[in-house]
Design an enzyme around this catalytic site. Structure first.
Site, PDB file in Angstrom:
ATOM      1  N   GLN A  80     100.690  -2.772  26.931  1.00  0.00           N
ATOM      2  CA  GLN A  80     101.295  -3.615  25.854  1.00  0.00           C
ATOM      3  C   GLN A  80     102.213  -3.408  25.235  1.00  0.00           C
ATOM      4  OE1 GLN A  80      98.133  -5.023  24.270  1.00  0.00           O
ATOM      5  NE2 GLN A  80      99.789  -6.081  22.329  1.00  0.00           N
ATOM      6  N   PHE A  81     103.713  -4.274  26.324  1.00  0.00           N
ATOM      7  CA  PHE A  81     104.890  -4.082  25.171  1.00  0.00           C
ATOM      8  C   PHE A  81     105.663  -4.918  23.511  1.00  0.00           C
ATOM      9  CE2 PHE A  81     104.658  -9.435  25.641  1.00  0.00           C
ATOM     10  CZ  PHE A  81     106.277  -9.813  25.531  1.00  0.00           C
ATOM     11  N   THR A  82     104.043  -5.586  23.004  1.00  0.00           N
ATOM     12  CA  THR A  82     104.241  -5.909  21.794  1.00  0.00           C
ATOM     13  C   THR A  82     104.034  -4.996  20.984  1.00  0.00           C
ATOM     14  OG1 THR A  82     102.280  -6.692  21.559  1.00  0.00           O
ATOM     15  CG2 THR A  82     103.883  -8.386  22.125  1.00  0.00           C
TER      16      THR A  82
END
Length: 145
Positions: free
Chosen positions: A78-80
């Site tokens: 989950q880079f966000t």
């Protein structure tokens, strides 16, 4: 490195309409990797998640670990989690690690947790994943190193 850890019932992850991973109950862990994160941080976050006591005992107290209740982990990249919304309305993701290195550390965390004896299912790194999640509690813990 940042993790959003949620206690869940049956949770599944699909890509392009095809089931990729599913757990009956346990933890859904959304993992973000920040530029400069290291294997030492992967080890620390895997150890912490593996030892968290966020399941209820017979007295209704959050006193049991995932191992105590026999649950599984669904680990989702989950880079966000490193989206910066402090300037304007469009998040900047400059704090997120490059995909190659982030994927490597994401896989390291999964393997480390497997080393603690857990069943760890994974998403597809970089894919458009659809997650059906049944929150239990709800219980959500955010842990960052």
């Amino acid at each position: 490195m940042k993790a959003v850890i949620q206690r869940v019932g049956r949770t599944s992850l699909s890509v392009d309409g095809k089931l990729v991973s599913e757990i009956p109950f346990g933890l859904a862990v959304y993992l973000g990797v920040k530029t400069g994160d290291t294997i030492a941080q992967a080890e620390q976050i895997a150890k912490k998640i593996s030892a968290l006591r966020i399941f209820e005992d017979e007295n209704g107290k959050m006193n049991l670990s995932l191992k105590d209740v026999g649950g599984e982990i669904l680990l989702i990249s989950q880079f966000t989690l490193y989206g910066d919304c402090s300037h304007g309305n469009r998040p900047s993701f400059t704090l997120a690690e490059r995909p190659e290195r982030a994927n490597e550390l994401y896989n390291n965390v999964a393997e480390l947790m497997r080393g603690y004896g857990y069943t760890v299912k994974q998403g597809v790194f970089g894919a458009d994943m659809k997650i059906r999640q049944f929150n239990d509690g709800p219980v959500t813990i955010i842990y960052e190193i």
